[in-house]
Design an enzyme around this catalytic site. Structure first.
Site, PDB file in Angstrom:
ATOM      1  N   HIS A   1      52.820  83.164  31.937  1.00  0.00           N
ATOM      2  CA  HIS A   1      53.622  83.436  30.740  1.00  0.00           C
ATOM      3  C   HIS A   1      54.711  82.381  30.648  1.00  0.00           C
ATOM      4  O   HIS A   1      54.980  81.649  31.615  1.00  0.00           O
ATOM      5  CB  HIS A   1      54.224  84.848  30.791  1.00  0.00           C
ATOM      6  CG  HIS A   1      54.591  85.313  32.165  1.00  0.00           C
ATOM      7  ND1 HIS A   1      55.604  84.727  32.893  1.00  0.00           N
ATOM      8  CD2 HIS A   1      54.052  86.279  32.974  1.00  0.00           C
ATOM      9  CE1 HIS A   1      55.675  85.325  34.072  1.00  0.00           C
ATOM     10  NE2 HIS A   1      54.756  86.257  34.165  1.00  0.00           N
TER      11      HIS A   1
ATOM     12  N   HIS B   1      59.896  83.802  36.659  1.00  0.00           N
ATOM     13  CA  HIS B   1      60.211  84.849  37.633  1.00  0.00           C
ATOM     14  C   HIS B   1      61.034  84.231  38.756  1.00  0.00           C
ATOM     15  O   HIS B   1      60.700  83.139  39.235  1.00  0.00           O
ATOM     16  CB  HIS B   1      58.933  85.400  38.291  1.00  0.00           C
ATOM     17  CG  HIS B   1      58.120  86.308  37.450  1.00  0.00           C
ATOM     18  ND1 HIS B   1      58.643  87.241  36.595  1.00  0.00           N
ATOM     19  CD2 HIS B   1      56.773  86.452  37.371  1.00  0.00           C
ATOM     20  CE1 HIS B   1      57.662  87.912  36.020  1.00  0.00           C
ATOM     21  NE2 HIS B   1      56.510  87.447  36.454  1.00  0.00           N
TER      22      HIS B   1
ATOM     23  N   CYS C   1      62.353  91.010  41.612  1.00  0.00           N
ATOM     24  CA  CYS C   1      61.965  90.007  40.621  1.00  0.00           C
ATOM     25  C   CYS C   1      62.956  90.020  39.473  1.00  0.00           C
ATOM     26  O   CYS C   1      63.118  91.024  38.778  1.00  0.00           O
ATOM     27  CB  CYS C   1      60.553  90.283  40.114  1.00  0.00           C
ATOM     28  SG  CYS C   1      60.027  89.097  38.853  1.00  0.00           S
TER      29      CYS C   1
END
Lengths: 149, 149
Positions: A65, A69, A117
């Site tokens: 994406h 992260h 995360c």
């Protein structure tokens, strides 16, 4: 001023007042034995902090994406794939997942793999690999072994 | 695409390629025995993740500011003051510091207190308490005992 309590006690990687949620709602995505807890979703900040826990043998979805992260291993160890790199992970290690980069986390040891995360609250939807993408990744023997688990 | 390595190994709460910095540069601020490491400062996100470590007997500055802190205790335990509440902290506990709220962290045990702190990258400068602010806080016996250490 505050949208929640100032203090949430932890016990065995669960937190007071924090729901243990399904990893994701997308039925198309392949994953196994993983839970999600949202530790901080502060309207005064543009990033959230989540805790994911993967049971032994489990794994997160292989996806990519635009959003990034920023990961810290909080519990146990395992392996990750980021781009074309497979790394062994130990407690407290940091992992940064750049934009549009295939990634997956696997609990390859005998204990759960738990990780924090940090992610933008407003973010794009994950993209899943096509069969061609997976075939391309598996040309690398190290990645093929990682994906076999 | 990426502004750093994808993986930084941890060892004894230090990380590969992450500098151990002075806690802060502001010479007016009172603090003791505390270090700072910036674990993630990702230009694709508006928040940073820092790790602070307070040696036994040490403490962070008593201060307040408009920006919020989202804290996870990574190592050891201790006590914090947030607003008018003093809390005992254990490993993995969460602490949320709302805007303009006095706060301080103290390593009151025999081992270091290490905590992750998520914060907006763009943020206002901390405000230090006046003598009157401290006197007001110390009217509460629990806060007075906390501030004595």
């Amino acid at each position: 001023m505050t949208s929640g309590p100032i203090h949430r006690k932890a016990k065995d990687y669960r937190w007071e007042g924090v729901a243990v949620l399904p990893y994701k709602e997308d039925g198309r995505a392949l994953f196994k034995a993983i839970t999600r807890q949202v530790l901080f979703s502060d309207p005064a900040q543009q990033s959230e902090l989540r805790y994911f826990e993967v049971a032994p043998g489990g794994y997160s979805t292989l996806e990519r994406h635009e959003h990034t992260h920023n990961v810290l291993i909080l519990r146990g160890g395992g392996h990750c794939l980021v781009g074309r790199e497979v790394r062994a992970l130990a407690t407290n290690d940091l992992v940064a997942v750049p934009p549009l980069t295939w990634h997956q986390f696997r609990a390859t040891g005998d204990e759960p793999l738990g990780f924090l995360c940090m992610v933008n609250t407003a973010r794009d939807k994950p993209q899943l690999p096509t069969a061609e993408d997976v075939a391309e990744l598996k040309k690398d023997p190290g990645i093929a072994a990682f994906l076999r688990g």
